[in-house]
Design a protein around this motif. Structure first.
Motif: not given
Length: 855
Positions: A183-188, A336-339
């Motif tokens: 999920x992180x890779x594709x939402x980045x 990314x919500x934390x970032x």
């Protein structure tokens, strides 16, 4: 308010969206288009700025699709040159793992399956959803350019057919995958359009990182400003008027229709009104609604994020750290919500190395971007730009330190390579981009934007449309597409059909009569004598030169010796039959800015902007002449070498005589090449004169080789050429058989500019606004502005004078000044008798009073 101007269409803003609208409306609608830009530089986020006299930085374009696509191809007439990034063009760094995005969708999908095999089927399904979401975004944006009735009817249909387009990115990846790392890779890489995954519409993510960049990425050769330069040049060809430092204060609306714009020229303070019934605003939706007093109608739209950008100039190449030009994304969290809630400098960070991808870059630069909440600079908002409190400087210094520390942690020792650093904050983008709260990408890319009737091309005011990022999507190419949507709303259906056909075909045939212009790579540098170097240029792509030339022609080369390049002309010394490269030979002139760079600083591998071929000092193997007499002085042999090579390639058997003069033995050029040509040219006779030993070429040396059927090509220093023209004429060579070429130095150009300025100042002081140039015969006299050359004045009013180079190198624009005073430079193109008879070069002659000329 003075109402003293009219235009068919006024375009507000000169970003790529505004320029795309301006071109298409002028070209396909036949409209008079005026572009007003508030900044002092045209081009929006394609413009660049320089620092420390050496570093050039882009402001908004960092990389783009390697194919450029039909939109950019159309806007640049196919002249965009792109340098590909490495295959693994985006390197993503997460807390516990890394992932590199490869070029092509197929390889990206394969790599995802290799890293996350348990979700292989879900990955295939996700890419199908991506295609559907991208189609939905395109459909929504096209509908948004239609009239209100069509938009209202079509909008709910689009959302029903393409639901994934309107979902949040976070929602879509959560529906598609179980693995949080996948999920992180594709939402980045949401930084490519500026809205975090929890808020962004999946349609925008599908369009940019997951579609637009999937066939590989590239950087413009020459930097983003090269695209800007080409586009502006093309617009002027279509009659578009471009003005910088023009602040639009209001779009005047009368009876629900556009009636004009109220403008301030910020350079002079002058206020004026332009009457028009059509305005295209490329200033963003929020600015546009402010100009019509309707900002309150946009409260439904979420606030946008701004950015901080750190520009670094290096004293060494980033390649020393193993970097190849790929972009790097640093994600401090999987979610990314934390970032996005981290302090500035600690969130998601994008790093690009433009200088590694631009073969024309002389010095190395790095650009870092972090998207931030514009509120981080609220306490300094409203303070004077040049007098902000010390606390603002401290904020910038501390943030700069945090960003550099992140680079140094990744690449130890990187800090020591930094020779220059400058940080831009949301306040910088407010000032230079004139965006609301420094919004970097325009309206937030959210589902609310997709559903809003206010977020798009159309407005409630008849005759007012929006172009740019807010009319399509983020980035320079997204803004360009938004400009085409604006044209969609302005042009008539028949005109639109022609426009879209031209864009789809993107078939631009170069006019063979127009010199090619673009970048060539320096492939080799060879020392010929202590003061002359031979430089070889090759194409950036492929094996074939992008232009052909005739023997004796020259090229113009833009040399990056200062913030703005200087242009110099150099004769070609290679054979016209050689299709893989072109060569010039350059003498190092004392204090010569251009030749000094080519001798002292130029290195193989650098790309330089070249235009050519130019000039009419040409010879064709089929030319009739009993004797071809080539006379060279010093480096003036350069174009004559091309003539000899052309003759050899054509199997020429006629009589050719080369008389070459040099001051010393050390200065003799092309000895080995000429020796080799003797075996290929049976009719070649060569005489080399070293003036310190044998004296100059005189009547006795010329007499055996001249006659009524001799064709002469003469090139060398001005005094030598003047003397030999007279001697050749004395020996009976017809003047029209004597062809000359002169070298144009930077000093001579600068001297002419200085003379022109002095003439203009003196005329203004005397109250003179123009001189008149009369012509012998029935042609009417024509005006010449003080400081303008005779040739420029003639061209301005359509008076036909023979011409080629416009620089005094070719001697084509010969005119005879019969009366009147002037300043000039004859470049050794005439004999003493011709000068006494009044013959001058129109491109070098600056009138200081009324003239009468003949031909």
């Amino acid at each position: 308010m003075v109402s003293d101007e009219e235009a068919d269409v006024v375009v507000i803003g000169s970003g790529m969206g505004g320029l795309a609208a301006a071109r298409t409306i002028a070209q396909f609608g036949g409209k008079r288009v005026l572009v007003l830009e508030q900044h002092y530089t045209l081009g929006g986020m394609t413009h660049e700025f320089s620092r420390a006299g050496r570093y050039r930085f882009g402001t908004g374009l960092h990389y783009m699709s390697a194919s450029a696509g039909p939109f950019l191809g159309f806007m640049t007439d196919g002249r965009a040159q792109l340098s590909p990034l490495p295959d693994d063009y985006d390197a993503m760094h997460f807390p516990e793992f890394e992932f590199a995005v490869p070029a092509t969708k197929e390889r990206f999908r394969a790599r995802l399956k290799e890293r996350f095999p348990a979700e292989a089927d879900a990955i295939d399904g996700f890419f199908r959803t991506t295609r559907w979401a991208m189609a939905g975004l395109a459909a929504r944006n096209v509908f948004a350019s239609f009239p209100a009735g069509v938009r209202k009817a079509g909008a709910p249909i689009v959302e029903r057919l393409f639901p994934s387009t309107f979902r949040s990115l976070r929602d879509q990846v959560s529906r598609s995958f179980h693995d949080p790392r996948l999920r992180a890779v594709l939402a980045a890489r949401w930084g490519l359009y500026g809205t975090p995954p929890a808020s962004s519409a999946f349609g925008y993510h599908a369009a940019v990182p997951l579609t637009f960049f999937m066939e590989g990425t590239a950087h413009p050769v020459g930097g983003p400003q090269e695209l800007n330069r080409v586009v502006l040049e093309i617009l002027q060809r279509y009659g578009v008027v471009l003005r910088s430092r023009q602040r639009v204060h209001e779009v005047v609306v009368e009876g629900g229709k556009v009636a004009g714009v109220d403008v301030e020229d910020t350079a002079t303070g002058r206020r004026y009104r332009v009457r028009t019934d059509t305005v295209v605003s490329a200033a963003g939706v929020r600015n546009t609604y402010r100009l019509i007093g309707k900002s309150h109608e946009l409260t439904e739209l979420p606030e946008e994020r701004s950015a901080v950008m750190l520009f670094l100039g290096l004293n060494r190449s980033p390649a020393e750290f193993g970097l190849r030009g790929e972009n790097h994304w640093f994600m401090p969290d999987l979610d990314e919500y934390d970032s996005i809630h981290r302090p500035p400098g600690e969130g998601t960070l994008y790093v690009s190395f433009a200088s590694l991808n631009n073969p024309a870059a002389r010095f190395h630069t790095v650009e870092l971007l972090e998207l931030v909440d514009p509120k981080v600079v609220d306490q300094w908002r409203g303070t004077p730009e040049n007098d902000r409190p010390d606390s603002y400087r401290k904020f910038k210094d501390e943030l700069t330190g945090r960003l550099i520390a992140r680079l140094d942690a990744r690449w130890p020792g990187f800090r020591e390579t930094i020779a220059f650093a400058e940080l831009a904050t949301p306040l910088s983008f407010e000032t230079y981009q004139h965006s609301v709260l420094g919004s970097f990408y325009g309206l937030a890319a959210t589902p609310q934007r997709l559903r809003s009737a206010r977020a798009g091309c159309r407005t409630p005011v008849k005759g007012l449309v929006v172009a740019g990022q807010d009319a399509w999507g983020s980035g320079v190419v997204g803004a360009l597409a938004g400009g085409l949507m604006a044209a969609n709303a302005v042009l008539k259906p028949r005109q639109l059909g022609t426009m879209w056909q031209a864009i789809r075909s993107c078939a631009v045939a170069r006019d063979s009569a127009t010199p090619w212009e673009g970048y060539l790579r320096v492939a080799g540098i060879e020392v010929l004598t202590p003061t002359v170097r031979r430089i070889r240029f090759e194409p950036l792509d492929g094996d074939t030169m992008p232009f052909a030339f005739a023997a004796g022609q020259y090229v113009k080369v833009a040399l990056p010796v200062a913030v703005e390049p200087i242009e110099r002309s150099y004769s070609i010394c290679s054979s016209p039959g050689e299709s893989g490269f072109v060569e010039i030979a350059v003498k190092h002139e004392p204090d010569g800015l251009g030749s000094g760079f080519l001798h002292e600083e130029l290195e193989a591998g650098l790309a330089l902007r070249v235009s050519g071929p130019h000039g009419e000092f040409t010879w064709d193997p089929g030319t009739e002449a009993d004797t071809l007499l080539l006379i060279a002085g010093g480096v003036g042999i350069t174009p004559l070498m091309s003539v000899l090579l052309a003759a050899a390639d054509a199997g020429h058997t006629g009589r050719i005589v080369l008389l070459a003069s040099y001051r010393t033995e050390d200065e003799v050029l092309f000895g080995p090449e000429i020796a080799a040509l003797r075996s290929r040219l049976p009719g070649l006779a060569v005489s080399i004169f070293v003036t310190e030993r044998e004296g100059r070429i005189g009547l006795d040396e010329l007499r055996p080789h001249v006659g009524l059927t001799t064709r002469v090509h003469l090139c060398g220093p001005a005094p030598m050429m003047q003397d030999l023209i007279g001697r050749l004429t004395e020996l009976g060579v017809p003047r029209e058989a004597i062809h000359t070429e002169a070298f144009v130095s930077g000093r001579s150009k600068e001297t002419r500019r200085e003379k022109a300025h002095a003439i203009a100042v003196a005329a203004a002081a005397a109250g003179v606004t123009e001189f008149m140039i009369g012509t012998v015969g029935s042609a009417p006299a024509f005006p010449c502005s003080p400081g303008q050359t005779v040739l420029d004045a003639a061209n301005a009013v359509g008076v036909a004078l023979p011409q080629s180079c416009g620089e005094g190198a070719c001697g084509t624009c010969r005119v005879r000044v019969l009366s009147g005073a002037y300043e000039t430079d004859d470049r050794g193109m005439f004999s003493a008798d011709e000068l006494a008879a009044g013959w001058r070069l129109a491109c070098q002659t600056l009138p200081t009073e009324d003239l009468v000329i003949g031909q």
